[in-house]
Design a protein around this motif. Structure first.
Motif, short mmCIF file in Angstrom:
data_model
loop_
_atom_site.label_atom_id
_atom_site.label_comp_id
_atom_site.label_asym_id
_atom_site.label_seq_id
_atom_site.Cartn_x
_atom_site.Cartn_y
_atom_site.Cartn_z
N ASP A 1 38.46 30.48 46.78
CA ASP A 1 38.60 30.91 48.18
C ASP A 1 39.94 31.62 48.38
OD1 ASP A 1 36.19 29.84 48.74
OD2 ASP A 1 36.95 28.10 49.85
N PHE A 2 40.98 31.03 47.81
CA PHE A 2 42.32 31.63 47.92
C PHE A 2 42.33 33.02 47.28
CE2 PHE A 2 46.59 32.57 46.60
CZ PHE A 2 47.40 32.07 47.61
N LEU A 3 41.80 33.10 46.06
CA LEU A 3 41.78 34.39 45.35
C LEU A 3 40.99 35.43 46.15
CD1 LEU A 3 41.14 33.37 41.60
CD2 LEU A 3 43.32 33.88 42.69
N ASP A 4 39.86 35.01 46.71
CA ASP A 4 39.03 35.92 47.48
C ASP A 4 39.80 36.47 48.67
OD1 ASP A 4 36.64 37.22 48.42
OD2 ASP A 4 36.44 35.61 49.88
N LYS A 5 40.46 35.57 49.41
CA LYS A 5 41.20 35.98 50.61
C LYS A 5 42.32 36.96 50.25
CE LYS A 5 40.86 32.30 53.21
NZ LYS A 5 41.35 30.92 53.41
N LYS A 6 43.10 36.59 49.22
CA LYS A 6 44.24 37.42 48.82
C LYS A 6 43.79 38.74 48.22
CE LYS A 6 48.08 35.25 49.65
NZ LYS A 6 49.37 35.80 50.11
N ALA A 7 42.70 38.70 47.43
CA ALA A 7 42.24 39.93 46.75
C ALA A 7 41.85 40.97 47.80
CB ALA A 7 41.06 39.61 45.84
N LYS A 8 41.30 40.52 48.92
CA LYS A 8 40.95 41.45 49.99
C LYS A 8 42.20 42.18 50.48
CE LYS A 8 36.77 39.38 51.98
NZ LYS A 8 36.36 38.73 50.72
N TYR B 1 39.97 51.58 50.67
CA TYR B 1 38.80 52.04 49.93
C TYR B 1 38.21 50.93 49.06
CZ TYR B 1 35.89 54.80 46.82
OH TYR B 1 34.85 55.30 46.10
N TYR B 2 39.09 50.16 48.46
CA TYR B 2 38.65 49.05 47.62
C TYR B 2 38.33 47.84 48.48
CZ TYR B 2 40.38 51.23 43.32
OH TYR B 2 40.59 52.05 42.27
N GLU B 3 37.09 47.44 48.52
CA GLU B 3 36.77 46.16 49.15
C GLU B 3 36.45 45.16 48.06
OE1 GLU B 3 34.63 47.19 53.29
OE2 GLU B 3 34.22 45.25 52.32
N ILE B 4 37.40 44.26 47.82
CA ILE B 4 37.18 43.29 46.76
C ILE B 4 36.66 41.99 47.36
CG2 ILE B 4 38.26 42.04 44.85
CD1 ILE B 4 40.43 44.15 44.83
N VAL C 1 31.59 35.90 40.73
CA VAL C 1 31.26 37.33 40.66
C VAL C 1 32.33 38.08 41.42
CG1 VAL C 1 29.62 39.07 41.43
CG2 VAL C 1 28.80 36.89 40.56
N ILE C 2 32.84 39.15 40.87
CA ILE C 2 33.76 40.00 41.61
C ILE C 2 32.98 41.23 42.06
CG2 ILE C 2 35.93 41.29 41.57
CD1 ILE C 2 36.89 39.51 39.36
N GLU C 3 32.93 41.41 43.38
CA GLU C 3 32.28 42.60 43.90
C GLU C 3 33.33 43.57 44.37
OE1 GLU C 3 29.27 42.05 46.75
OE2 GLU C 3 28.00 40.90 45.39
N TYR C 4 32.96 44.81 44.30
CA TYR C 4 33.91 45.86 44.58
C TYR C 4 33.11 46.93 45.34
CZ TYR C 4 35.84 50.28 43.06
OH TYR C 4 36.29 51.55 43.00
N GLN D 1 38.85 51.04 37.13
CA GLN D 1 38.72 50.21 38.34
C GLN D 1 38.78 48.73 37.97
OE1 GLN D 1 35.01 51.94 39.55
NE2 GLN D 1 35.96 53.37 40.97
N GLN D 2 38.12 48.38 36.87
CA GLN D 2 38.14 46.98 36.44
C GLN D 2 39.57 46.53 36.15
OE1 GLN D 2 35.45 47.11 33.10
NE2 GLN D 2 33.62 46.93 34.38
N ARG D 3 40.33 47.40 35.50
CA ARG D 3 41.71 47.03 35.18
C ARG D 3 42.56 46.90 36.42
NH1 ARG D 3 44.18 49.61 29.73
NH2 ARG D 3 45.17 47.59 29.48
N THR D 4 42.39 47.81 37.37
CA THR D 4 43.17 47.76 38.60
C THR D 4 42.88 46.46 39.35
OG1 THR D 4 42.78 50.13 38.69
CG2 THR D 4 43.88 49.16 40.57
N VAL D 5 41.61 46.11 39.47
CA VAL D 5 41.25 44.88 40.17
C VAL D 5 41.78 43.65 39.42
CG1 VAL D 5 39.32 43.45 40.95
CG2 VAL D 5 39.23 45.92 41.27
N LEU D 6 41.76 43.72 38.09
CA LEU D 6 42.29 42.61 37.30
C LEU D 6 43.77 42.37 37.59
CD1 LEU D 6 41.38 42.32 33.55
CD2 LEU D 6 41.38 40.58 35.30
N VAL D 7 44.53 43.46 37.70
CA VAL D 7 45.96 43.29 38.01
C VAL D 7 46.09 42.66 39.39
CG1 VAL D 7 48.20 44.40 38.25
CG2 VAL D 7 46.59 45.26 36.58
N ALA D 8 45.27 43.09 40.35
CA ALA D 8 45.29 42.49 41.68
C ALA D 8 44.99 40.99 41.57
CB ALA D 8 44.28 43.17 42.59
N LEU D 9 44.00 40.65 40.73
CA LEU D 9 43.64 39.24 40.54
C LEU D 9 44.83 38.45 39.99
CD1 LEU D 9 40.99 37.49 40.71
CD2 LEU D 9 40.77 37.82 38.26
N LYS D 10 45.57 39.05 39.06
CA LYS D 10 46.73 38.39 38.48
C LYS D 10 47.81 38.18 39.54
CE LYS D 10 45.38 37.62 34.45
NZ LYS D 10 45.46 36.29 33.81
#
Lengths: 373, 373
Positions: free
Chosen positions: A231-238, A248-251, A288-291, A304-313
């Protein structure tokens, strides 16, 4: 949390290397094979006591040396006023005291299933401020979050890779989680054995409930902690998603729990006996990570996968900070390859809220603190 | 072998795209998400009829279109005088004719083990010069060798990844290999069932010999063909290793066969019954890539691993050329990221002996034939 200095002795290709890091961001620049990743490997070993890439601890020892040492100066606590000197040493040890008895080539590459890789035995010793400690007491004093290109497996790999990722984050911040996880895994093994016995010998039904109670209890504890993290990751990733490219990116990160209840156990009982295996529970979880409403794994480009991964980190960093009140150091291994200029710049602007060490073959910005290898 | 043109309709992000390629080397340059890899994916699908990255064929169809088409003009044969027009079309198909019965989200992400992903059903049709063909007759007319960063798994992954790699090369050039491989796999399954029966019911010993004979025969055929390939790769890799860096790189590829003989079967019999599984044979094979006498997987930097992988792909090209008398087209997805300048240049000088299509975020050379996306 800050790492000031690191000193490597016989570590991988670095026979003797001392480095000082910037308080904000340090770039380690060098050609292929110069040993950039090895420095991050050393920093991460000081953090977790394990290498993220060596199959055996002894692999990090520069041949033909007999030991390898990593020393690091860490500042932590309020306003980073506490100093820690951390030291980790790995020494080769001959198997059973007699190395020459073994045919090394045979041991390393053997296709004979019964031969173990005993040749790689090594010992590990750690010190905090000069005082010997247990590995358990050492691990986690220096907190770090690592990104390597191989982490793409969290996105494109199997559910097992994703569970391993969630667990690795939770192991770092919660010792209860580790214990609960162990209990669950042991009970799972026992119940699977029991299912096999039931199928083959038609006996043991009466013991099912006992194991199911343990699984239900520990399983729902695991689910609770995993939900909290996801839940935390989801909120922050947004939030990071918006920074990445002005909205543009909706994670979206969706936790796919495999619920464990009495009802589900009855529902699956016959199938489980036939399969001799427990088919529900946290060991079947996934996320699942949706974008932009598509599955990133199937429809995102690798960039895009790499960019989102850095955001996840970065979300992971925030989570550890919230739970432990310490900001971990971010270790980014070659995040810029595969990214276009625009995304490189966005990422560089995102990282400096905590100390960050970045490796790259070329310097992607001007006016940076650089270590040239 | 040369690919002149490709035309994509509703393929991934390309609704309508026509491209012509250079006879030597074409660079496809574009930002992250522009769809560079998608073009290589389409070329590779024309070659193998399968996507190297989609979980389901239907994933390649641009939403909300109902079908996706790839058309390609190929020149082959002596002096590339034969023309082939190849066409591959993928259409969505509703499961059991009624798509709305299903809860899509549930189907796609379900953690309920019994639910299959029926939603992704699609049909595939192929034509050669306008005439419908079977997939079998279509596959392999256009020969290609693909490199993507994910291929690093061949080096750092499990033995299973390496066996999959060897098999994929041999499947392409030898239909006997495919048949032998199928026979082996079926016999293996039967023998493992038998071992289970022997352990549990103490009967069936008399049938062991039958399956072991089949395994021994097909297994040694597989070993022979794999040896031929790996010996070739080893010999060629040594040559490329020298080009890579004036003699500095010594590449050695060692085949680690898990031999299958009557003697080994007797030796392992008891262990195999206990494990209910066959412990020797080609399904336990592996190979090791050494680089300056060290295991590349454990001691090479990622840049070195990538460089050697490209060399391996070029050896693969040579092997296919020697066996089929056709030079496959080389498809290189983002080989330059993670490489320093020197290695980029060396690689670019190595590739132009066959037609090559390369994707990259930036152009690594001047005076190249470029498609900007």
């Amino acid at each position: 949390m800050i790492v000031n200095k690191i000193k490597l002795t016989n570590f991988r290709n670095h026979k003797n290397l001392s480095l000082e890091f910037d308080y904000a961001t340090t770039f380690i620049i060098g050609d292929n094979g110069a040993g950039k990743t090895n420095i991050l490997e050393a920093l991460h070993m000081i953090s977790t006591s394990k290498s993220f890439r060596a199959r055996y601890d002894s692999d990090v020892i520069n041949y033909p040396a007999q030991f390898s040492t990593i020393k690091a100066s860490i500042k932590t606590g309020e306003e980073n006023k506490e100093n820690y000197d951390l030291e980790l040493q790995i020494s080769r040890r001959s198997p059973a005291g007699d190395r020459d008895r073994f045919n090394h080539d045979e041991l390393m590459y053997s296709s004979r299933p019964e031969i173990k890789d005993e040749i790689h035995t090594s010992t590990k010793k750690v010190k905090v401020n000069g005082v010997p400690k247990s590995i358990h007491g050492f691990t986690g004093i220096f907190k770090s979050v690592l990104f390597t290109p191989q982490n793409i497996d969290v996105i494109t790999g199997s559910p097992a890779e994703r569970r391993k990722y969630i667990d690795s984050v939770l192991f770092q911040i919660d010792k209860t989680y580790k214990r609960t996880h162990n209990n669950y895994t042991k009970a799972l093994k026992q119940r699977n054995k029991l299912l096999e016995m039931i199928r083959e010998e038609r006996k043991g039904f009466d013991q099912l409930e006992y194991w199911e109670n343990i699984l239900e209890q520990s399983g729902s504890d695991i689910h609770k902690m995993r939900s909290d993290l996801l839940d935390f990751l989801d909120k922050k990733a947004k939030v990071y998603g918006k920074t990445l490219n002005s909205g543009y990116y909706e994670i979206e990160i969706k936790y796919k729990k495999s619920l464990i209840t009495k009802e589900r156990f009855s529902e699956y009982r016959n199938k489980e006996i036939a399969a001799k295996s427990t088919l529900i529970g946290p060991h079947k979880d996934d996320f699942v990570i949706e974008y932009n409403n598509y599955r990133l794994s199937d429809f995102g480009s690798r960039g895009q996968q790499r960019t989102v991964l850095v955001a996840l980190k970065m979300c992971e960093t925030d989570y550890i900070e919230e739970k432990t009140k310490e900001t971990p150091v971010l270790l980014l291994d070659d995040i810029f390859s595969e990214l276009d200029k625009k995304h490189r710049e966005i990422l560089i602007n995102m990282v400096p809220k905590q100390q960050t060490v970045i490796t790259s073959t070329e310097l992607p910005v001007k006016n940076a603190f650089v270590i040239n290898l």
